[in-house]
Each structure stands twice: as C-alpha cells, then as structure tokens.
Design a protein around this motif. Structure first.
Motif, short mmCIF file in Angstrom:
data_model
loop_
_atom_site.label_atom_id
_atom_site.label_comp_id
_atom_site.label_asym_id
_atom_site.label_seq_id
_atom_site.Cartn_x
_atom_site.Cartn_y
_atom_site.Cartn_z
N GLY A 1 -21.70 -2.69 43.60
CA GLY A 1 -21.92 -1.82 43.38
C GLY A 1 -21.85 -1.57 42.24
N PHE A 2 -20.36 -2.19 41.69
CA PHE A 2 -19.71 -2.28 39.86
C PHE A 2 -21.01 -2.68 39.76
CE2 PHE A 2 -18.10 -3.09 36.74
CZ PHE A 2 -17.66 -2.27 36.17
N ARG A 3 -20.82 -3.64 39.85
CA ARG A 3 -21.98 -5.17 38.92
C ARG A 3 -23.45 -4.10 38.87
NH1 ARG A 3 -21.83 -10.83 38.23
NH2 ARG A 3 -23.69 -11.77 37.43
N SER A 4 -23.74 -3.55 39.59
CA SER A 4 -25.95 -3.41 40.38
C SER A 4 -25.67 -2.17 39.14
CB SER A 4 -25.85 -2.86 41.61
OG SER A 4 -25.81 -4.45 42.26
N LYS A 5 -24.25 -1.20 39.51
CA LYS A 5 -24.98 -0.40 38.12
C LYS A 5 -24.60 -0.29 36.91
CE LYS A 5 -24.23 4.07 36.66
NZ LYS A 5 -24.62 4.78 36.65
N ILE A 6 -23.81 -1.41 36.36
CA ILE A 6 -23.58 -2.10 35.08
C ILE A 6 -25.12 -2.91 35.12
CG2 ILE A 6 -22.49 -3.46 33.76
CD1 ILE A 6 -21.08 -0.87 33.95
N GLU A 7 -25.45 -3.22 35.80
CA GLU A 7 -27.18 -4.10 35.79
C GLU A 7 -27.55 -2.93 35.39
OE1 GLU A 7 -26.37 -8.02 37.77
OE2 GLU A 7 -27.11 -6.41 38.25
N SER A 8 -27.74 -1.87 36.14
CA SER A 8 -28.55 -1.35 36.34
C SER A 8 -29.21 -0.17 34.86
CB SER A 8 -28.45 0.03 37.10
OG SER A 8 -27.38 0.76 37.12
N ILE A 9 -27.27 0.21 34.33
CA ILE A 9 -27.49 0.73 32.39
C ILE A 9 -27.67 0.18 31.82
CG2 ILE A 9 -26.32 3.34 33.70
CD1 ILE A 9 -23.96 1.87 32.54
N THR A 10 -27.80 -1.14 31.23
CA THR A 10 -27.73 -2.57 30.36
C THR A 10 -29.10 -2.34 30.83
OG1 THR A 10 -26.00 -3.34 30.60
CG2 THR A 10 -27.55 -4.24 30.04
N PRO A 11 -29.35 -2.18 29.58
CA PRO A 11 -31.75 -2.56 28.69
C PRO A 11 -32.01 -3.27 29.43
CG PRO A 11 -30.68 -0.89 27.18
CD PRO A 11 -29.08 -1.56 28.03
N LEU A 12 -30.98 -4.59 28.63
CA LEU A 12 -31.86 -6.15 29.21
C LEU A 12 -31.48 -5.93 30.77
CD1 LEU A 12 -30.48 -8.31 26.61
CD2 LEU A 12 -32.74 -7.18 26.98
N GLY A 13 -30.42 -5.60 31.71
CA GLY A 13 -30.92 -5.38 32.82
C GLY A 13 -29.74 -6.23 33.65
N ILE B 1 -22.12 -5.55 17.87
CA ILE B 1 -21.89 -5.35 19.91
C ILE B 1 -22.49 -6.05 20.23
CG2 ILE B 1 -22.09 -3.26 20.82
CD1 ILE B 1 -21.77 -0.96 19.08
N ILE B 2 -22.34 -6.96 20.86
CA ILE B 2 -23.16 -7.39 21.44
C ILE B 2 -23.67 -7.32 22.89
CG2 ILE B 2 -23.30 -10.60 22.56
CD1 ILE B 2 -21.89 -10.67 19.64
N GLY B 3 -24.01 -6.50 23.58
CA GLY B 3 -24.13 -5.95 25.26
C GLY B 3 -25.05 -5.51 25.12
N GLY B 4 -26.31 -6.21 24.82
CA GLY B 4 -27.31 -5.81 26.40
C GLY B 4 -28.01 -5.01 25.50
N GLY B 5 -27.35 -4.10 24.52
CA GLY B 5 -28.22 -3.02 24.72
C GLY B 5 -27.31 -2.05 24.69
N LEU B 6 -26.83 -1.73 25.91
CA LEU B 6 -25.19 -1.17 26.61
C LEU B 6 -24.47 -0.56 24.92
CD1 LEU B 6 -24.47 0.27 28.94
CD2 LEU B 6 -22.83 -0.99 29.35
N ARG B 7 -23.92 0.43 24.79
CA ARG B 7 -23.44 0.94 23.79
C ARG B 7 -22.48 2.33 24.41
NH1 ARG B 7 -24.54 -0.20 18.82
NH2 ARG B 7 -26.35 -1.41 18.82
#
Length: 154
Positions: free
Chosen positions: A107-119, A148-154
């Motif tokens: 669940g945690f990984r899925s949540k982060i992937e869902s809110i990261t613009p690069l998925g 910030i190297i975060g796949g678009g996540l800020r």
C-alpha cells in the motif's frame, strides 16, 4: 570522492562519474566487500577508482581520508556527500531495516507511485546523471540552487 558509495545511490553515482572520466574514490564505512565490488566494476569498464575506508561522521577519520587522497592525487575536485547518518544508526542500516520489514511494498509503495507524476519510485540510476551533470563544466554557472530529483513529486 563519493562518500557512502559502496551501495545504492552512492555506488551508482561513483559508476556514473567514472563513466564521465573521473577518477573515483569510493568511500565506505564498513562494507569493504561492497566497495571493492564497485571499484572492480568501474575498473572493468575502463574507469579509474579505489576504495578508502573512513567514517565521515568522525572528524579525525575525515582528515585521514583527505590526507590519503591528497597524497595519492594532490586534491579533490569533486566531493559528493552521499552518506546519511541518523541518530538511530546509519541510513543504510535504517533503510535495510525498513525494506526488510516490507514497509516500502504494498500500500505505501502504491500510494507514493500514484502521487508521483512519473508514476514510479526513483532509483539510483535516476539520481546519478544529475549529480554527474552538477559536477561537470556544463554546470559551471549553477550555484546555490536546490535541484529536486523526485520524479515531479514535491
């Protein structure tokens, strides 16, 4: 020199810098075997590297580390402070414990992937090219910036 470069992001940064032509000092605290593997891989790919043990949380060891590098090469041109130390232990130990617990999966990984613009979750190979760029002459006009190297996540 890349501190904490025997594993993960640090190892990838060391390999990237070597591919770009740098002679890389692979710094490690305890994992000589892993550091030697990073050096071996760099050498096999035609690069130049060697490993030096030093706990960069200890000022005396840092001084000894820089003296060893200065004796061998004269100076340090690039320093990547990659090592993370927490009051509960080294970042590597904390990270390994978190991964072993399965916290980053499900669940945690899925949540982060869902809110990261690069998925997806970032990987060491996502970080290393940016570090190599910042260490290059191409970045000579860049100073005092936060990248910030975060796949678009800020």
């Amino acid at each position: 020199m890349v501190t904490g470069s025997s594993k993960g992001i640090g190892a990838q940064i060391a390999r990237q810098l070597a591919r770009e032509g740098a002679t890389v000092i692979v710094n490690y605290t305890r994992s000589k075997t892993d550091a030697d593997q990073v050096v071996t891989r760099i050498l096999e790919q035609g690069g130049s590297a060697f490993a030096i043990q030093a706990d960069v949380a200890k000022s005396l060891e840092v001084k000894t580390l820089f003296k060893a590098v200065a004796h061998r090469y004269g100076r340090v041109d690039i320093l990547v402070n990659n090592t993370g130390v927490y009051s509960t232990g080294e970042l590597g130990e904390v990270t390994e414990g978190v991964h072993a617990s399965g916290f980053f999966e499900g669940g945690f990984r899925s949540k982060i992937e869902s809110i990261t613009p690069l998925g997806r979750i970032g990987q060491p190979q996502d970080i290393a090219p940016a570090v190599a760029f910042l260490a290059s002459d191409d970045a000579s006009w860049i100073t005092g910036e936060t990248l910030i190297i975060g796949g678009g996540l800020r």
